[in-house]
Design a protein around this motif. Sequence first.
Motif, mmCIF file in Angstrom:
data_model
loop_
_atom_site.group_PDB
_atom_site.id
_atom_site.type_symbol
_atom_site.label_atom_id
_atom_site.label_comp_id
_atom_site.label_asym_id
_atom_site.label_seq_id
_atom_site.Cartn_x
_atom_site.Cartn_y
_atom_site.Cartn_z
ATOM 1 N N PHE A 98 -94.887 -6.334 36.099
ATOM 2 C CA PHE A 98 -95.875 -5.315 35.732
ATOM 3 C C PHE A 98 -97.169 -5.890 35.178
ATOM 4 O O PHE A 98 -98.182 -5.179 35.108
ATOM 5 N N ARG B 286 -105.126 -3.146 35.175
ATOM 6 C CA ARG B 286 -103.730 -3.277 35.573
ATOM 7 C C ARG B 286 -103.656 -3.682 37.044
ATOM 8 O O ARG B 286 -104.544 -3.365 37.832
ATOM 9 N N VAL C 67 -99.572 -0.238 39.411
ATOM 10 C CA VAL C 67 -98.868 -0.266 38.126
ATOM 11 C C VAL C 67 -99.449 0.811 37.224
ATOM 12 O O VAL C 67 -100.660 0.849 36.982
ATOM 13 N N GLN D 35 -95.878 1.592 32.803
ATOM 14 C CA GLN D 35 -95.254 0.364 33.292
ATOM 15 C C GLN D 35 -95.928 -0.873 32.690
ATOM 16 O O GLN D 35 -95.256 -1.850 32.354
ATOM 17 N N TYR D 36 -97.252 -0.807 32.560
ATOM 18 C CA TYR D 36 -97.985 -1.929 31.963
ATOM 19 C C TYR D 36 -97.540 -2.155 30.523
ATOM 20 O O TYR D 36 -97.299 -3.289 30.097
ATOM 21 N N GLY E 204 -94.054 -3.619 30.481
ATOM 22 C CA GLY E 204 -94.093 -5.051 30.799
ATOM 23 C C GLY E 204 -94.524 -5.877 29.604
ATOM 24 O O GLY E 204 -93.969 -6.954 29.341
#
Length: 373
Positions: free
Chosen positions: A140, A195, A199, A203-204, A207
């Motif tokens: 991610f 990002r 993504v 999700q970022y 991660g």
Amino acid sequence: MSSIMNIEGGSALPNGTTDNESSSSTSLQLKHNMMKSLVLKYWILLMNAVLSAIGYIGGPLLLRLYFIYGGKRKWIPALLVTGGFPILLIPISINYLLHRRNSSGSTGKFFISRNLFLTAAAIGLLNGIDNFMYAIGLSFLPVSTSSIVYSTYLIFIAFFALLIIRQSFTPYSVNSVVLMTLGSILLGIRQNGDRPPGVTGGQYLLGFLMTIGAAALLGLINPCTELAFTKAAKSITYSSVLQFQFCNGLIASLFCIVGMIINKDFAAMSREATEFGLGESKYYSVLVIAAVVCQMSFLGSVGMVFCSSALASGVFAAMLLPMATVGGAIAYHEKFSGEKGISLAMCLWGFASYFYGSYRNTKKQITESQICI
């Protein structure tokens, strides 16, 4: 029989030598054995440093290659981090045969103890969790961001080394940790915060948090490994380190394999291979090579803990982070900014500081040993 005193005051021994001469001979032999052991230790340390360099620089590049060209699974790259453990059977088997020949067939002292095996299994489980968290973060986050965040494990190693094994810090080691941490953070200055395509914001963030968690877990694993070697009932040899790492890799890989089975990754591999950007054959080649290269980093890391300390292993690995950044600039044509150049210089300076402090400490120990002799 009473001994006869010679002119210089030394006692004559039955073989004609004096006790002074015998003491001098013993002193020289002890010095020779000490230097021989020290040279061997540094050769083993150098070998593990080379393995760590190959693994820490090549591993992230190969794992990122999997995601760049269409890989979407998380458990597969997690397995690759420790999945190359079977190659350790080669040096273990060679050492086993040599031990049998030198010990007249006895193998009782070759294998690690049950307690050390159980410790390796427990650490292997932690490694499996760490692998999965790192794989999520790498999927991610941009490779530069992932490396920056993961480099914070040096701080966690220093903290846990102080807490668990009472690691003593010198001005050189403190200077090294500060410089290399700042150098890693500097990589994030003025970087593009966008990002990766596809993504989401959630999700970022996931991660980022997973990578921080993986860094903290790795910071705990290395001091625990050093503590296990220190508390072992039997003397630890390099053969013991190989067996320890084999058990470690086996349990970590089994953990990831269970995750792959639950997530049905094995069934999806053939489809993913046909859709891989570099071709189906290259897909499997990337997986195999990544597994072997990543195993080098783990074997080198454990070997450095055995030869030196968890902190030394962490400092060396952190020094390799900018090297991976250079590798990314060459392999993936990423921009090599001025910040990255400064970061590289700071990390190399920090490593030189730690190395010089270790050199002075070793020299001091040798001098004190010679005085005692």
